[in-house]
Design a protein around this motif. Structure first.
Motif, PDB file in Angstrom:
ATOM      1  N   ALA A 182       0.967  -1.009   0.113  1.00 12.56           N
ATOM      2  CA  ALA A 182      -0.084   0.201   0.011  1.00 12.56           C
ATOM      3  C   ALA A 182       1.011   1.217   0.007  1.00 12.56           C
ATOM      4  CB  ALA A 182      -0.983   0.069   1.197  1.00 12.56           C
ATOM      5  N   ALA A 183       2.007   1.314   0.539  1.00 11.15           N
ATOM      6  CA  ALA A 183       3.016   2.406   0.738  1.00 11.15           C
ATOM      7  C   ALA A 183       3.459   2.590  -0.622  1.00 11.15           C
ATOM      8  CB  ALA A 183       4.049   2.155   1.737  1.00 11.15           C
ATOM      9  N   CYS A 184       3.828   1.665  -1.353  1.00  7.37           N
ATOM     10  CA  CYS A 184       4.470   1.526  -2.532  1.00  7.37           C
ATOM     11  C   CYS A 184       3.241   2.199  -3.579  1.00  7.37           C
ATOM     12  CB  CYS A 184       5.079   0.248  -3.159  1.00  7.37           C
ATOM     13  SG  CYS A 184       6.202  -0.221  -2.187  1.00  7.37           S
ATOM     14  N   VAL A 185       2.144   1.723  -3.568  1.00 12.11           N
ATOM     15  CA  VAL A 185       1.222   2.259  -4.373  1.00 12.11           C
ATOM     16  C   VAL A 185       0.782   3.726  -4.282  1.00 12.11           C
ATOM     17  CG1 VAL A 185      -1.611   2.192  -4.879  1.00 12.11           C
ATOM     18  CG2 VAL A 185      -0.290   0.179  -4.696  1.00 12.11           C
ATOM     19  N   LYS A 186       1.149   4.171  -2.960  1.00 12.14           N
ATOM     20  CA  LYS A 186       0.703   5.636  -2.558  1.00 12.14           C
ATOM     21  C   LYS A 186       2.036   6.375  -3.324  1.00 12.14           C
ATOM     22  CE  LYS A 186      -0.505   8.548   1.484  1.00 12.14           C
ATOM     23  NZ  LYS A 186       0.355   8.723   2.592  1.00 12.14           N
ATOM     24  N   ILE A 187       3.229   5.954  -3.061  1.00 12.92           N
ATOM     25  CA  ILE A 187       4.451   6.550  -3.505  1.00 12.92           C
ATOM     26  C   ILE A 187       4.357   6.658  -5.127  1.00 12.92           C
ATOM     27  CG2 ILE A 187       6.988   6.436  -3.749  1.00 12.92           C
ATOM     28  CD1 ILE A 187       6.786   5.130  -0.800  1.00 12.92           C
ATOM     29  N   LEU A 188       4.041   5.742  -5.630  1.00 10.62           N
ATOM     30  CA  LEU A 188       4.243   5.509  -7.064  1.00 10.62           C
ATOM     31  C   LEU A 188       2.827   6.018  -7.729  1.00 10.62           C
ATOM     32  CD1 LEU A 188       5.685   2.237  -7.488  1.00 10.62           C
ATOM     33  CD2 LEU A 188       6.562   4.337  -7.833  1.00 10.62           C
ATOM     34  N   ARG A 189       1.773   6.439  -6.848  1.00 11.31           N
ATOM     35  CA  ARG A 189       0.470   6.915  -7.467  1.00 11.31           C
ATOM     36  C   ARG A 189      -0.146   6.317  -8.424  1.00 11.31           C
ATOM     37  NH1 ARG A 189       2.042  12.985  -8.263  1.00 11.31           N
ATOM     38  NH2 ARG A 189       0.038  13.447  -8.183  1.00 11.31           N
ATOM     39  N   CYS A 190      -0.120   4.709  -8.176  1.00 10.39           N
ATOM     40  CA  CYS A 190      -0.815   3.971  -9.035  1.00 10.39           C
ATOM     41  C   CYS A 190      -1.716   3.242  -8.645  1.00 10.39           C
ATOM     42  CB  CYS A 190       0.392   3.188  -9.635  1.00 10.39           C
ATOM     43  SG  CYS A 190       1.140   1.865  -8.391  1.00 10.39           S
ATOM     44  N   ARG A 229       7.666   5.702 -16.496  1.00  9.71           N
ATOM     45  CA  ARG A 229       6.522   6.651 -16.570  1.00  9.71           C
ATOM     46  C   ARG A 229       6.185   6.900 -14.901  1.00  9.71           C
ATOM     47  NH1 ARG A 229       1.463   5.077 -16.710  1.00  9.71           N
ATOM     48  NH2 ARG A 229       1.668   3.037 -17.735  1.00  9.71           N
ATOM     49  N   PHE A 230       5.977   5.842 -14.131  1.00  7.75           N
ATOM     50  CA  PHE A 230       5.712   5.942 -12.983  1.00  7.75           C
ATOM     51  C   PHE A 230       6.648   6.673 -11.901  1.00  7.75           C
ATOM     52  CE2 PHE A 230       1.621   3.859 -12.760  1.00  7.75           C
ATOM     53  CZ  PHE A 230       1.484   2.879 -13.621  1.00  7.75           C
ATOM     54  N   VAL A 231       8.131   6.424 -12.395  1.00 11.35           N
ATOM     55  CA  VAL A 231       9.160   7.077 -11.471  1.00 11.35           C
ATOM     56  C   VAL A 231       8.894   8.502 -12.045  1.00 11.35           C
ATOM     57  CG1 VAL A 231      11.518   7.316 -11.569  1.00 11.35           C
ATOM     58  CG2 VAL A 231      10.522   5.222 -11.600  1.00 11.35           C
ATOM     59  N   LYS A 232       8.633   8.565 -13.186  1.00  9.46           N
ATOM     60  CA  LYS A 232       8.604  10.415 -13.504  1.00  9.46           C
ATOM     61  C   LYS A 232       7.436  11.090 -12.685  1.00  9.46           C
ATOM     62  CE  LYS A 232      10.956  10.900 -18.050  1.00  9.46           C
ATOM     63  NZ  LYS A 232      11.068   9.497 -18.738  1.00  9.46           N
ATOM     64  N   ALA A 233       6.255  10.151 -12.718  1.00  8.38           N
ATOM     65  CA  ALA A 233       5.230  10.922 -12.284  1.00  8.38           C
ATOM     66  C   ALA A 233       5.121  10.931 -10.688  1.00  8.38           C
ATOM     67  CB  ALA A 233       3.977  10.085 -12.570  1.00  8.38           C
ATOM     68  N   SER A 234       5.949  10.177  -9.873  1.00  4.88           N
ATOM     69  CA  SER A 234       5.996  10.200  -8.435  1.00  4.88           C
ATOM     70  C   SER A 234       6.724  11.550  -7.927  1.00  4.88           C
ATOM     71  CB  SER A 234       6.947   8.975  -7.789  1.00  4.88           C
ATOM     72  OG  SER A 234       6.965   9.077  -6.476  1.00  4.88           O
ATOM     73  N   ARG A 235       6.246  12.082  -6.884  1.00  7.98           N
ATOM     74  CA  ARG A 235       7.177  13.084  -6.410  1.00  7.98           C
ATOM     75  C   ARG A 235       8.055  12.508  -5.355  1.00  7.98           C
ATOM     76  NH1 ARG A 235       1.821  15.525  -5.457  1.00  7.98           N
ATOM     77  NH2 ARG A 235       0.995  16.570  -7.457  1.00  7.98           N
ATOM     78  N   TYR A 236       8.027  11.258  -5.061  1.00  5.73           N
ATOM     79  CA  TYR A 236       8.959  10.848  -3.945  1.00  5.73           C
ATOM     80  C   TYR A 236      10.448  10.792  -4.361  1.00  5.73           C
ATOM     81  CZ  TYR A 236      10.046   7.583  -0.153  1.00  5.73           C
ATOM     82  OH  TYR A 236      10.622   6.820   1.010  1.00  5.73           O
ATOM     83  N   LYS A 237      11.350  11.153  -3.620  1.00  8.57           N
ATOM     84  CA  LYS A 237      12.581  11.542  -4.131  1.00  8.57           C
ATOM     85  C   LYS A 237      13.460  10.052  -4.076  1.00  8.57           C
ATOM     86  CE  LYS A 237      13.269  16.453  -3.029  1.00  8.57           C
ATOM     87  NZ  LYS A 237      12.047  16.457  -3.005  1.00  8.57           N
TER      88      LYS A 237
END
Ligand SMILES: Cc1cc2nc3c(=O)[nH]c(=O)nc-3n(C[C@H](O)[C@H](O)[C@H](O)COP(=O)(O)OP(=O)(O)OC[C@H]3O[C@@H](n4cnc5c(N)ncnc54)[C@H](O)[C@@H]3O)c2cc1C
Length: 536
Positions: free
Chosen positions: A20-28, A67-75
């Motif tokens: 769930a934390a990964c889903v939130k970070i990757l906004r997927c 694409r998900f890496v680009k879209a994520s705001r997580y550093k």
């Protein structure tokens, strides 16, 4: 794969929480993720009121990772590739089977690589197989019958078999991953693959090493226990053969053109033989000190505060060092949470200690070594083997101070800091299996070391609450933290005698299970590639 770092989750989190934390970070969407693999799990206990886990995870998406890496705001995330081990090409042409002396981590990893390359290595191990050895060690601990050929230092699995089996290392080498993967493949617990403080425990190490032995033999290798390398047959600066003796006293020679010396830091007799045979050996700095023991609860509470008894945490670890402005530094080493002190001599009338834990790390006490660096100028002579003499003298004094039957000299921290002899122990039970003799450990260790330790205990008591508690027990001496010699080798890992590969801790190229194993793999690779050099 996408590697996401520093994911913070509470101690009672689940794999679902991590996803769930990964889903939130990757906004997927949940369904975009194919798998989540933990690659690192650590405890953050800097704030004792809020102790939590920190994860690094590798996430495999169904599609479009970039694409998900680009879209994520997580550093803390990046695209990563899985580690792939590549064995070098086999250029070796000799028909002779390579000989490996020593079946510790360096030896059993080297023999495995050579066996998989179909070179059918022959391993000489002076100690016994792990089951026999365990009986012999238990007999020593119980009845003080020291077997100088098969003991805590010598035998299947090497020095680390009766240990915490801690797999932390200071080296940064891709082969560390290979070592961990092979240990898991041979039965070590999966979590060593991601735990920040990976350990196997002495109760599981034996089984793991046996599996290495079985695979090596299944590939045509041989492992000869109770067989000690006693001499070298050298001609034209090249190894032509080895001499060895078996447990029944039978002496034999064996032709060979390749010898991997994986003999460990305690094979003093063998190092003396190598020196007499003209191998280039030099002094190497090492460390000496004591073991310190505390009630495990004291350490757990100091590290985890009110979370100390949380079931997800287990016994706490610590690692400290201090470098006073004037004088030598000291550091804690080989910490054994929920473990015991072990009597670890390999020579008669000489005493030294070390530490071990079982996989569960659920013993009453926790202990570690406090070590101080010893440099060649401290050895008292410029002879290459002078460091061994210094260790031996220290161990002889300790044997006498302990009462002459392998009990270890000990002292309460309070008495030690007050410069008083201890007459009896207090609330902390000493765990050295051969027993302890209260007294003054200054009588067996060089003053430079005990003065530095006295200063260090106080400083470390400021870093970790209770570390300098007066009832804590100091047991001496920890004299074999690493090898006091280095057997010189060239860039192609051969000594000044062609065909001899000094390898692992005893040769002065490793310190600890993982780095010794890595060095074993490197030396095996050098045998496979069979590079030449014009030094001979
Ligand atoms: C009690 C204890 C606990 C430890 N705990 C840890 C830990 O938790 N984590 C960690 O990373 N490190 C630990 N260490 C250190 C670790 O065990 C060593 O760094 C590592 O085993 C070195 O590997 P090696 O293969 O170079 O040598 P060794 O493991 O010492 O193996 C050398 C082998 O060579 C054999 N041998 C010696 N001479 C001859 C000869 N002439 N002929 C044939 N065979 C010979 C010996 O019998 C021995 O089995 C511990 C050590 C001890 C003693």
């Amino acid at each position: 794969m996408i590697r996401i770092k520093e994911i913070k989750l509470p101690l009672d989190c689940s794999q679902e929480d991590l996803k769930a934390a990964c889903v939130k970070i990757l906004r997927c969407k949940d369904s975009d993720i194919k798998s989540v693999e933990v690659v690192k799990k650590a405890v953050d206990s800097r704030n004792k009121d809020n102790v939590f886990f920190v994860f690094n995870a590798d996430v495999t998406m169904t599609d479009g990772e970039e694409r998900f890496v680009k879209a994520s705001r997580y550093k803390n995330l990046e695209i990563t590739e899985p580690y792939v081990y590549v064995s070098p090409p086999v250029r070796r042409t000799s028909a002779l089977r390579p000989v490996v002396a020593g079946f510790g981590p360096a030896g059993f990893f080297a023999a495995l690589i050579l066996a998989r390359a179909d070179l059918k290595p022959i391993v000489l191990e002076r100690g016994e197989d792990v089951d026999t050895r365990t009986r012999q060690v238990r007999d020593f601990w119980l009845n003080h019958n020291l077997n100088t050929e098969s003991n805590v230092q010598f035998g299947e699995g090497g020095a680390g078999t009766f240990s915490d089996g801690k797999l932390t290392t200071g080296i940064k080498d891709g082969l560390c991953r290979k070592v961990i993967d092979e240990l898991i493949e041979h039965g070590a617990p999966e979590e060593i693959g991601y735990s920040a403080t990976p350990h196997i425990g002495t109760d599981r190490l034996g089984g793991v090493v046996k599996k290495f032995r079985e695979e090596i033999i299944s590939l045509g290798g041989e492992v000869l226990f109770g067989t000690r390398l006693t001499d070298l047959i050298i001609a034209n600066k090249s190894i032509q053969g080895v001499s060895y003796i078996t447990r029944d006293g039978k002496r034999s020679d064996m032709e060979c053109d390749t010898l991997l010396l994986c003999i460990g830091h305690s094979a003093r007799d063998t190092v003396e033989m190598l020196y007499s045979r003209g191998l280039n050996i030099v002094q190497k700095p090492f460390s000496m000190g004591v073991r310190i023991e505390h009630p495990r609860q004291v350490i757990d509470r100091a590290q985890y505060g009110s979370f100390a008894s949380h079931p997800a945490l287990g016994a706490a670890v610590y690692k400290m060092a201090c470098h006073p402005e004037h004088g030598r530094g000291a550091y804690t080493f080989c910490m054994c949470p929920g473990g015991t002190v072990v009597a670890a001599p390999s020579e008669e009338n000489r005493m030294c200690v070390n530490g071990m834990s079982e996989y569960a790390r659920d013993g009453e006490n926790s202990n570690s070594a406090i070590l101080v660096g010893i440099e060649p100028p401290d050895f008292g002579s410029s002879h290459p083997l002078a460091g061994i003499d210094l260790q031996r003298k220290t161990e002889e004094k300790a044997f006498v101070l302990g009462g002459g039957s392998y009990a270890a000299p000990c002292q309460l921290v309070g008495d030690f800091l007050n410069g008083e002899k201890s007459k009896k122990l207090g609330s902390v039970k000493a765990t050295c299996p051969t027993g302890v003799t209260p007294g003054d450990i200054r009588e067996c260790l060089p003053k430079k070391i005990t003065d530095t330790i006295a200063d260090a205990v106080v400083r470390m008591g400021r870093m970790l609450k209770g570390f300098d508690m007066p009832q804590a027990v100091l047991t001496a001496p920890e004299a074999r933290s690493s090898s006091p010699v280095r057997i010189l080798r060239s860039d192609i890992l051969q000594s000044n005698i062609r065909g001899i590969y000094p390898c692992g801790e005893g040769a002065g190229y490793a310190g600890g299970i993982v780095s010794a194993a890595v060095d074993g793999i490197k030396c095996a690779h050098a045998v496979l590639t069979d590079e030449n050099d014009d030094m001979w």
